[in-house]
Write a protein that holds these residues in place. Structure first.
Motif, PDB file in Angstrom:
ATOM      1  N   TRP A 190       0.841  -1.188   0.000  1.00 23.62           N
ATOM      2  CA  TRP A 190       0.000   0.000   0.000  1.00 23.62           C
ATOM      3  C   TRP A 190       0.878   1.239   0.000  1.00 23.62           C
ATOM      4  O   TRP A 190       2.011   1.222   0.504  1.00 23.62           O
ATOM      5  CB  TRP A 190      -0.915   0.005   1.222  1.00 23.62           C
ATOM      6  CG  TRP A 190      -1.879  -1.131   1.221  1.00 23.62           C
ATOM      7  CD1 TRP A 190      -1.856  -2.228   2.039  1.00 23.62           C
ATOM      8  CD2 TRP A 190      -3.004  -1.318   0.349  1.00 23.62           C
ATOM      9  NE1 TRP A 190      -2.890  -3.063   1.724  1.00 23.62           N
ATOM     10  CE2 TRP A 190      -3.610  -2.538   0.685  1.00 23.62           C
ATOM     11  CE3 TRP A 190      -3.546  -0.571  -0.701  1.00 23.62           C
ATOM     12  CZ2 TRP A 190      -4.737  -3.032   0.039  1.00 23.62           C
ATOM     13  CZ3 TRP A 190      -4.666  -1.058  -1.354  1.00 23.62           C
ATOM     14  CH2 TRP A 190      -5.255  -2.270  -0.981  1.00 23.62           C
ATOM     15  N   HIS A 191       0.358   2.309  -0.546  1.00 28.82           N
ATOM     16  CA  HIS A 191       1.070   3.580  -0.542  1.00 28.82           C
ATOM     17  C   HIS A 191       1.448   3.908   0.898  1.00 28.82           C
ATOM     18  O   HIS A 191       0.667   3.697   1.830  1.00 28.82           O
ATOM     19  CB  HIS A 191       0.174   4.675  -1.127  1.00 28.82           C
ATOM     20  CG  HIS A 191       0.891   5.944  -1.400  1.00 28.82           C
ATOM     21  ND1 HIS A 191       1.279   6.802  -0.396  1.00 28.82           N
ATOM     22  CD2 HIS A 191       1.300   6.501  -2.568  1.00 28.82           C
ATOM     23  CE1 HIS A 191       1.891   7.847  -0.935  1.00 28.82           C
ATOM     24  NE2 HIS A 191       1.911   7.690  -2.252  1.00 28.82           N
ATOM     25  N   LYS A 219       1.603   6.566   2.600  1.00 24.36           N
ATOM     26  CA  LYS A 219       0.724   7.485   3.333  1.00 24.36           C
ATOM     27  C   LYS A 219      -0.508   6.775   3.883  1.00 24.36           C
ATOM     28  O   LYS A 219      -1.161   7.296   4.770  1.00 24.36           O
ATOM     29  CB  LYS A 219       0.269   8.637   2.428  1.00 24.36           C
ATOM     30  CG  LYS A 219       1.325   9.677   2.174  1.00 24.36           C
ATOM     31  CD  LYS A 219       0.717  10.952   1.635  1.00 24.36           C
ATOM     32  CE  LYS A 219       0.631  10.953   0.145  1.00 24.36           C
ATOM     33  NZ  LYS A 219       0.184  12.239  -0.417  1.00 24.36           N
ATOM     34  N   LEU A 220      -0.820   5.606   3.353  1.00 25.67           N
ATOM     35  CA  LEU A 220      -2.029   4.898   3.784  1.00 25.67           C
ATOM     36  C   LEU A 220      -1.797   3.959   4.967  1.00 25.67           C
ATOM     37  O   LEU A 220      -2.761   3.525   5.589  1.00 25.67           O
ATOM     38  CB  LEU A 220      -2.603   4.092   2.607  1.00 25.67           C
ATOM     39  CG  LEU A 220      -3.205   4.907   1.475  1.00 25.67           C
ATOM     40  CD1 LEU A 220      -3.609   4.005   0.324  1.00 25.67           C
ATOM     41  CD2 LEU A 220      -4.394   5.713   1.980  1.00 25.67           C
ATOM     42  N   GLN A 243       6.832  13.086   3.137  1.00 24.30           N
ATOM     43  CA  GLN A 243       6.057  12.422   2.090  1.00 24.30           C
ATOM     44  C   GLN A 243       6.227  13.072   0.716  1.00 24.30           C
ATOM     45  O   GLN A 243       5.376  12.926  -0.136  1.00 24.30           O
ATOM     46  CB  GLN A 243       4.577  12.387   2.484  1.00 24.30           C
ATOM     47  CG  GLN A 243       4.317  11.453   3.642  1.00 24.30           C
ATOM     48  CD  GLN A 243       4.634  10.006   3.320  1.00 24.30           C
ATOM     49  OE1 GLN A 243       4.481   9.550   2.196  1.00 24.30           O
ATOM     50  NE2 GLN A 243       5.109   9.272   4.286  1.00 24.30           N
ATOM     51  N   LYS A 287      10.554   9.664  -0.230  1.00 23.85           N
ATOM     52  CA  LYS A 287       9.822   8.473   0.199  1.00 23.85           C
ATOM     53  C   LYS A 287      10.726   7.250   0.057  1.00 23.85           C
ATOM     54  O   LYS A 287      11.740   7.291  -0.607  1.00 23.85           O
ATOM     55  CB  LYS A 287       8.577   8.278  -0.662  1.00 23.85           C
ATOM     56  CG  LYS A 287       7.513   9.305  -0.422  1.00 23.85           C
ATOM     57  CD  LYS A 287       6.213   8.950  -1.090  1.00 23.85           C
ATOM     58  CE  LYS A 287       6.287   8.676  -2.541  1.00 23.85           C
ATOM     59  NZ  LYS A 287       6.659   9.684  -3.438  1.00 23.85           N
ATOM     60  N   HIS A 312       5.674   5.245  -5.138  1.00 23.70           N
ATOM     61  CA  HIS A 312       4.536   5.589  -4.291  1.00 23.70           C
ATOM     62  C   HIS A 312       4.224   7.081  -4.459  1.00 23.70           C
ATOM     63  O   HIS A 312       4.341   7.867  -3.529  1.00 23.70           O
ATOM     64  CB  HIS A 312       4.817   5.228  -2.834  1.00 23.70           C
ATOM     65  CG  HIS A 312       4.810   3.759  -2.591  1.00 23.70           C
ATOM     66  ND1 HIS A 312       4.560   3.214  -1.357  1.00 23.70           N
ATOM     67  CD2 HIS A 312       4.993   2.705  -3.416  1.00 23.70           C
ATOM     68  CE1 HIS A 312       4.603   1.892  -1.434  1.00 23.70           C
ATOM     69  NE2 HIS A 312       4.875   1.566  -2.681  1.00 23.70           N
ATOM     70  N   GLU A 367       1.539  10.188  -6.345  1.00 29.38           N
ATOM     71  CA  GLU A 367       0.116  10.534  -6.238  1.00 29.38           C
ATOM     72  C   GLU A 367      -0.760   9.592  -7.069  1.00 29.38           C
ATOM     73  O   GLU A 367      -1.847   9.200  -6.645  1.00 29.38           O
ATOM     74  CB  GLU A 367      -0.096  11.992  -6.674  1.00 29.38           C
ATOM     75  CG  GLU A 367      -1.398  12.571  -6.202  1.00 29.38           C
ATOM     76  CD  GLU A 367      -1.510  12.655  -4.680  1.00 29.38           C
ATOM     77  OE1 GLU A 367      -2.644  12.558  -4.170  1.00 29.38           O
ATOM     78  OE2 GLU A 367      -0.493  12.802  -3.987  1.00 29.38           O
ATOM     79  N   TYR A 423      -0.127   6.445  -7.788  1.00 32.67           N
ATOM     80  CA  TYR A 423      -0.192   5.171  -7.068  1.00 32.67           C
ATOM     81  C   TYR A 423      -1.104   5.289  -5.845  1.00 32.67           C
ATOM     82  O   TYR A 423      -1.843   4.366  -5.516  1.00 32.67           O
ATOM     83  CB  TYR A 423       1.214   4.709  -6.668  1.00 32.67           C
ATOM     84  CG  TYR A 423       1.227   3.330  -6.067  1.00 32.67           C
ATOM     85  CD1 TYR A 423       0.950   2.208  -6.842  1.00 32.67           C
ATOM     86  CD2 TYR A 423       1.500   3.136  -4.715  1.00 32.67           C
ATOM     87  CE1 TYR A 423       0.944   0.933  -6.288  1.00 32.67           C
ATOM     88  CE2 TYR A 423       1.501   1.870  -4.157  1.00 32.67           C
ATOM     89  CZ  TYR A 423       1.224   0.782  -4.949  1.00 32.67           C
ATOM     90  OH  TYR A 423       1.212  -0.478  -4.400  1.00 32.67           O
ATOM     91  N   PHE A 424      -1.043   6.430  -5.183  1.00 28.37           N
ATOM     92  CA  PHE A 424      -1.915   6.683  -4.039  1.00 28.37           C
ATOM     93  C   PHE A 424      -3.381   6.524  -4.463  1.00 28.37           C
ATOM     94  O   PHE A 424      -4.157   5.821  -3.813  1.00 28.37           O
ATOM     95  CB  PHE A 424      -1.655   8.088  -3.487  1.00 28.37           C
ATOM     96  CG  PHE A 424      -2.531   8.460  -2.330  1.00 28.37           C
ATOM     97  CD1 PHE A 424      -2.229   8.041  -1.047  1.00 28.37           C
ATOM     98  CD2 PHE A 424      -3.654   9.245  -2.522  1.00 28.37           C
ATOM     99  CE1 PHE A 424      -3.041   8.381   0.029  1.00 28.37           C
ATOM    100  CE2 PHE A 424      -4.472   9.592  -1.458  1.00 28.37           C
ATOM    101  CZ  PHE A 424      -4.159   9.163  -0.178  1.00 28.37           C
ATOM    102  N   ASN A 425      -3.746   7.177  -5.559  1.00 30.23           N
ATOM    103  CA  ASN A 425      -5.124   7.102  -6.057  1.00 30.23           C
ATOM    104  C   ASN A 425      -5.494   5.683  -6.481  1.00 30.23           C
ATOM    105  O   ASN A 425      -6.623   5.236  -6.257  1.00 30.23           O
ATOM    106  CB  ASN A 425      -5.327   8.085  -7.212  1.00 30.23           C
ATOM    107  CG  ASN A 425      -5.276   9.519  -6.740  1.00 30.23           C
ATOM    108  OD1 ASN A 425      -5.671   9.834  -5.618  1.00 30.23           O
ATOM    109  ND2 ASN A 425      -4.765  10.405  -7.577  1.00 30.23           N
ATOM    110  N   CYS A 466      -4.323   2.963  -5.135  1.00 33.99           N
ATOM    111  CA  CYS A 466      -4.550   2.227  -3.879  1.00 33.99           C
ATOM    112  C   CYS A 466      -5.911   2.562  -3.278  1.00 33.99           C
ATOM    113  O   CYS A 466      -6.621   1.674  -2.810  1.00 33.99           O
ATOM    114  CB  CYS A 466      -3.433   2.532  -2.878  1.00 33.99           C
ATOM    115  SG  CYS A 466      -1.840   1.790  -3.292  1.00 33.99           S
TER     116      CYS A 466
END
Length: 131
Positions: A4-5, A7-8, A97, A102, A107, A109, A111-113, A115
């Protein structure tokens, strides 16, 4: 199979957090170097980066009151059936971040979306704080 990213990690439900720990253990162990489309990028880096990522997962688990085998907090440890890393160089990384600082540059933005979408397809909606 997914990391997972970063930040998550602190926002994941317990089931996904514990699953991430198992995933990290498998990848650090005999799964290192075994191809899988969603995690192949980690093999382009030192295994130390996976250790750093795993530490974030472990710290979050501990924060939530879970017990973690202390051996996983050692960078060279790879599980009971895998040989320890012998020449593992430490790599500096910050908790900032920004994309450049990182653990994994992948990882980002996008990839964040990805996830977030993946979690939503599982019926998991993460509440993101406004900054």
């Amino acid at each position: 199979m997914r990391l997972w990213h970063e930040k998550l990690i602190q926002l994941l439900p317990s089931q996904q957090l514990l699953g991430q720990h198992r995933e990290c253990c498998a990848l650090r162990g005999n799964g290192w170097g075994k191809p899988h489309s969603t995690v192949n990028y980690i093999f382009n880096y030192s295994p130390y980066k996976l250790y750093q990522y795993h530490l974030k997962v472990i710290h979050e688990m501990k924060r939530r009151g879970y017990n973690v085998q202390p051996l996983w907090e050692e960078p060279t440890y790879r599980g009971k059936s895998a040989e320890r890393h012998s020449n593992l160089e430490s790599i500096t990384c910050t908790d900032d971040q920004t994309d450049k600082e990182k653990i994994y540059p992948e990882h980002n933005e996008e990839y964040f979306n990805e996830c977030i979408d993946n979690l939503q397809k599982k019926g998991i909606y993460i509440k993101l704080s406004e900054k």
